[in-house]
Write a protein that holds these residues in place. Sequence first.
Motif, PDB file in Angstrom:
ATOM      1  N   ASN A   1     -12.059  -5.093   2.233  1.00  0.00           N
ATOM      2  CA  ASN A   1     -11.260  -4.702   3.386  1.00  0.00           C
ATOM      3  C   ASN A   1     -10.303  -5.834   3.755  1.00  0.00           C
ATOM      4  OD1 ASN A   1     -13.826  -5.999   4.122  1.00  0.00           O
ATOM      5  ND2 ASN A   1     -13.000  -5.932   6.194  1.00  0.00           N
ATOM      6  N   ILE A   2      -9.205  -5.454   4.386  1.00  0.00           N
ATOM      7  CA  ILE A   2      -8.228  -6.432   4.854  1.00  0.00           C
ATOM      8  C   ILE A   2      -8.042  -6.242   6.353  1.00  0.00           C
ATOM      9  CG2 ILE A   2      -7.091  -6.643   2.616  1.00  0.00           C
ATOM     10  CD1 ILE A   2      -4.906  -4.728   3.580  1.00  0.00           C
ATOM     11  N   THR A   3      -7.305  -7.145   6.984  1.00  0.00           N
ATOM     12  CA  THR A   3      -7.085  -7.037   8.423  1.00  0.00           C
ATOM     13  C   THR A   3      -6.059  -5.941   8.720  1.00  0.00           C
ATOM     14  OG1 THR A   3      -5.239  -8.600   8.524  1.00  0.00           O
ATOM     15  CG2 THR A   3      -7.492  -9.528   8.675  1.00  0.00           C
ATOM     16  N   LEU A   4      -6.059  -5.521   9.974  1.00  0.00           N
ATOM     17  CA  LEU A   4      -5.071  -4.527  10.398  1.00  0.00           C
ATOM     18  C   LEU A   4      -3.659  -5.070  10.216  1.00  0.00           C
ATOM     19  CD1 LEU A   4      -4.305  -1.822  11.643  1.00  0.00           C
ATOM     20  CD2 LEU A   4      -4.744  -2.821  13.914  1.00  0.00           C
ATOM     21  N   GLU A   5      -3.435  -6.326  10.546  1.00  0.00           N
ATOM     22  CA  GLU A   5      -2.114  -6.934  10.377  1.00  0.00           C
ATOM     23  C   GLU A   5      -1.688  -6.896   8.907  1.00  0.00           C
ATOM     24  OE1 GLU A   5      -4.672  -8.310  12.015  1.00  0.00           O
ATOM     25  OE2 GLU A   5      -3.969  -8.852  14.013  1.00  0.00           O
ATOM     26  N   GLN A   6      -2.606  -7.211   8.012  1.00  0.00           N
ATOM     27  CA  GLN A   6      -2.296  -7.195   6.574  1.00  0.00           C
ATOM     28  C   GLN A   6      -2.000  -5.775   6.096  1.00  0.00           C
ATOM     29  OE1 GLN A   6      -5.959  -9.109   5.428  1.00  0.00           O
ATOM     30  NE2 GLN A   6      -4.947 -11.080   5.043  1.00  0.00           N
ATOM     31  N   ALA A   7      -2.756  -4.808   6.579  1.00  0.00           N
ATOM     32  CA  ALA A   7      -2.534  -3.419   6.175  1.00  0.00           C
ATOM     33  C   ALA A   7      -1.169  -2.916   6.649  1.00  0.00           C
ATOM     34  CB  ALA A   7      -3.658  -2.528   6.710  1.00  0.00           C
ATOM     35  N   ILE A   8      -0.829  -3.221   7.899  1.00  0.00           N
ATOM     36  CA  ILE A   8       0.479  -2.796   8.415  1.00  0.00           C
ATOM     37  C   ILE A   8       1.604  -3.456   7.623  1.00  0.00           C
ATOM     38  CG2 ILE A   8       2.023  -2.920  10.410  1.00  0.00           C
ATOM     39  CD1 ILE A   8      -0.520  -2.556  12.174  1.00  0.00           C
ATOM     40  N   ALA A   9       1.488  -4.751   7.373  1.00  0.00           N
ATOM     41  CA  ALA A   9       2.517  -5.454   6.587  1.00  0.00           C
ATOM     42  C   ALA A   9       2.632  -4.858   5.187  1.00  0.00           C
ATOM     43  CB  ALA A   9       2.202  -6.948   6.513  1.00  0.00           C
ATOM     44  N   SER A  10       1.532  -4.451   4.600  1.00  0.00           N
ATOM     45  CA  SER A  10       1.550  -3.885   3.246  1.00  0.00           C
ATOM     46  C   SER A  10       2.293  -2.561   3.191  1.00  0.00           C
ATOM     47  CB  SER A  10       0.116  -3.717   2.731  1.00  0.00           C
ATOM     48  OG  SER A  10      -0.506  -4.977   2.603  1.00  0.00           O
ATOM     49  N   TYR A  11       2.275  -1.816   4.295  1.00  0.00           N
ATOM     50  CA  TYR A  11       3.010  -0.550   4.364  1.00  0.00           C
ATOM     51  C   TYR A  11       4.454  -0.738   4.837  1.00  0.00           C
ATOM     52  CZ  TYR A  11      -0.664   2.914   3.486  1.00  0.00           C
ATOM     53  OH  TYR A  11      -1.617   3.709   2.898  1.00  0.00           O
ATOM     54  N   THR A  12       4.768  -1.860   5.450  1.00  0.00           N
ATOM     55  CA  THR A  12       6.089  -2.015   6.071  1.00  0.00           C
ATOM     56  C   THR A  12       6.914  -3.115   5.398  1.00  0.00           C
ATOM     57  OG1 THR A  12       5.129  -3.427   7.814  1.00  0.00           O
ATOM     58  CG2 THR A  12       5.325  -1.065   8.290  1.00  0.00           C
ATOM     59  N   ILE A  13       6.822  -4.329   5.885  1.00  0.00           N
ATOM     60  CA  ILE A  13       7.697  -5.405   5.405  1.00  0.00           C
ATOM     61  C   ILE A  13       7.464  -5.724   3.932  1.00  0.00           C
ATOM     62  CG2 ILE A  13       6.211  -7.306   6.211  1.00  0.00           C
ATOM     63  CD1 ILE A  13      10.110  -7.172   6.247  1.00  0.00           C
ATOM     64  N   ASN A  14       6.228  -5.669   3.469  1.00  0.00           N
ATOM     65  CA  ASN A  14       5.984  -5.938   2.045  1.00  0.00           C
ATOM     66  C   ASN A  14       6.613  -4.860   1.173  1.00  0.00           C
ATOM     67  OD1 ASN A  14       4.493  -8.032   3.096  1.00  0.00           O
ATOM     68  ND2 ASN A  14       2.548  -7.402   2.208  1.00  0.00           N
ATOM     69  N   SER A  15       6.527  -3.613   1.625  1.00  0.00           N
ATOM     70  CA  SER A  15       7.148  -2.525   0.864  1.00  0.00           C
ATOM     71  C   SER A  15       8.666  -2.614   0.908  1.00  0.00           C
ATOM     72  CB  SER A  15       6.663  -1.171   1.386  1.00  0.00           C
ATOM     73  OG  SER A  15       5.277  -1.027   1.123  1.00  0.00           O
ATOM     74  N   ALA A  16       9.210  -3.023   2.045  1.00  0.00           N
ATOM     75  CA  ALA A  16      10.663  -3.226   2.133  1.00  0.00           C
ATOM     76  C   ALA A  16      11.093  -4.314   1.155  1.00  0.00           C
ATOM     77  CB  ALA A  16      11.057  -3.594   3.566  1.00  0.00           C
ATOM     78  N   TYR A  17      10.311  -5.392   1.075  1.00  0.00           N
ATOM     79  CA  TYR A  17      10.601  -6.474   0.124  1.00  0.00           C
ATOM     80  C   TYR A  17      10.590  -5.943  -1.316  1.00  0.00           C
ATOM     81  CZ  TYR A  17      10.067 -10.676  -2.679  1.00  0.00           C
ATOM     82  OH  TYR A  17      10.234 -11.647  -3.630  1.00  0.00           O
ATOM     83  N   ALA A  18       9.606  -5.132  -1.641  1.00  0.00           N
ATOM     84  CA  ALA A  18       9.504  -4.595  -3.002  1.00  0.00           C
ATOM     85  C   ALA A  18      10.734  -3.761  -3.364  1.00  0.00           C
ATOM     86  CB  ALA A  18       8.231  -3.753  -3.145  1.00  0.00           C
ATOM     87  N   MET A  19      11.348  -3.130  -2.366  1.00  0.00           N
ATOM     88  CA  MET A  19      12.534  -2.303  -2.595  1.00  0.00           C
ATOM     89  C   MET A  19      13.835  -3.077  -2.399  1.00  0.00           C
ATOM     90  SD  MET A  19      11.381   1.283  -0.777  1.00  0.00           S
ATOM     91  CE  MET A  19      11.334   0.551   0.855  1.00  0.00           C
TER      92      MET A  19
ATOM     93  N   LEU B   1       0.868  -1.175   0.000  1.00  0.00           N
ATOM     94  CA  LEU B   1       0.000   0.000   0.000  1.00  0.00           C
ATOM     95  C   LEU B   1       0.898   1.216   0.000  1.00  0.00           C
ATOM     96  CD1 LEU B   1      -2.724  -1.094   2.596  1.00  0.00           C
ATOM     97  CD2 LEU B   1      -2.946  -0.976   0.105  1.00  0.00           C
ATOM     98  N   SER B   2       0.523   2.207  -0.781  1.00  0.00           N
ATOM     99  CA  SER B   2       1.333   3.408  -0.889  1.00  0.00           C
ATOM    100  C   SER B   2       0.421   4.612  -1.059  1.00  0.00           C
ATOM    101  CB  SER B   2       2.304   3.287  -2.072  1.00  0.00           C
ATOM    102  OG  SER B   2       1.594   3.140  -3.283  1.00  0.00           O
ATOM    103  N   SER B   3       1.024   5.795  -1.026  1.00  0.00           N
ATOM    104  CA  SER B   3       0.221   7.007  -1.181  1.00  0.00           C
ATOM    105  C   SER B   3       0.047   7.312  -2.663  1.00  0.00           C
ATOM    106  CB  SER B   3       0.891   8.192  -0.494  1.00  0.00           C
ATOM    107  OG  SER B   3       1.936   8.702  -1.288  1.00  0.00           O
ATOM    108  N   ASP B   4      -0.853   8.175  -2.933  1.00  0.00           N
ATOM    109  CA  ASP B   4      -1.070   8.671  -4.287  1.00  0.00           C
ATOM    110  C   ASP B   4      -0.967  10.191  -4.241  1.00  0.00           C
ATOM    111  OD1 ASP B   4      -1.541   8.563  -6.971  1.00  0.00           O
ATOM    112  OD2 ASP B   4      -3.684   8.211  -6.815  1.00  0.00           O
ATOM    113  N   TRP B   5       0.034  10.651  -3.502  1.00  0.00           N
ATOM    114  CA  TRP B   5       0.236  12.076  -3.334  1.00  0.00           C
ATOM    115  C   TRP B   5       0.440  12.708  -4.690  1.00  0.00           C
ATOM    116  CZ3 TRP B   5      -0.601  15.732  -0.029  1.00  0.00           C
ATOM    117  CH2 TRP B   5       0.032  16.956  -0.188  1.00  0.00           C
ATOM    118  N   ASN B   6      -0.181  13.707  -5.057  1.00  0.00           N
ATOM    119  CA  ASN B   6      -0.987  14.640  -4.326  1.00  0.00           C
ATOM    120  C   ASN B   6      -2.491  14.498  -4.597  1.00  0.00           C
ATOM    121  OD1 ASN B   6      -1.250  15.820  -6.859  1.00  0.00           O
ATOM    122  ND2 ASN B   6      -0.255  17.695  -6.293  1.00  0.00           N
ATOM    123  N   VAL B   7      -2.871  13.344  -5.109  1.00  0.00           N
ATOM    124  CA  VAL B   7      -4.289  13.064  -5.316  1.00  0.00           C
ATOM    125  C   VAL B   7      -4.964  12.774  -3.982  1.00  0.00           C
ATOM    126  CG1 VAL B   7      -5.911  11.480  -6.429  1.00  0.00           C
ATOM    127  CG2 VAL B   7      -3.865  12.222  -7.646  1.00  0.00           C
TER     128      VAL B   7
END
Length: 171
Positions: free
Chosen positions: A103-121, A78-84
Motif C-alpha cells: 500500500n502507498i499513502t493517499l498523497e502518493q496515490a493522488i500524485a500517481s493519478y495526477t501530476i505523475n501522469s501529466a509528467y508521463a504525457m 496509476l491508471s485503469s485497466d478498462w474493461n478488466v
Amino acid sequence: MEKASSKQNRHRLTHIEVMDPQDYKRFAEIGVIADAQVAGDFTHPNHWAEMIPFLGEERAYDLVPIKSLIESNALLTLSSDWNVSTYNPFVGIGNAISRAPQNITLEQAIASYTINSAYAMRQEQLVGSIENGKLADLIVLDGNLFDMTAAQIKQTQVVMTLLDGEIVYQR
C-alpha cells in the motif's frame, strides 16, 4: 528500455504486476515510469494466494509492488485497466492505500493519478496540479478524501467538472 532511454525520453512500462525485486531500483536509475493498475479486486492481497500455483509463494505475495517501487524512487503512475476493471480512479486510490503490504499513502496515490501522469504525457506544465498558469482542469468531490477511509474513498462522487475553467458537468 535501458539502451533506448537517455533520461530525455519518458518511457513507461505498463501493467507492472510480477517483478524481480532487483528491478525495482532500475526504474529510477534509467528513468522509466512504472504504470500499475490496482482498481481490480484481483490485485488486492486477499487474492494473492490464488496465484501461488502459477508464480510461487514469494512472487504471489508481492503482486503489483507499488510501495516497493516508490520506496526505490521510481516514478509511479496509476491508471485503469478498462474493461478488466473499473476506470473509476477513486476505486484505484482506495485500493492503493489499503493493499498492505504493497500500500502507498493517499498523497502518493493522488500524485500517481495526477501530476505523475501529466509528467508521463509531457503535460506537467499544463495540468496535473493546481498552480498559476496551468489549465483549470478540476473536479469537485462530494467529500474530502483526507477525511475518508479507503472504503469511503471508493464511493466518492464527482459533483462538478471544469475543463480550462469552464463547467462541463455539474450534478
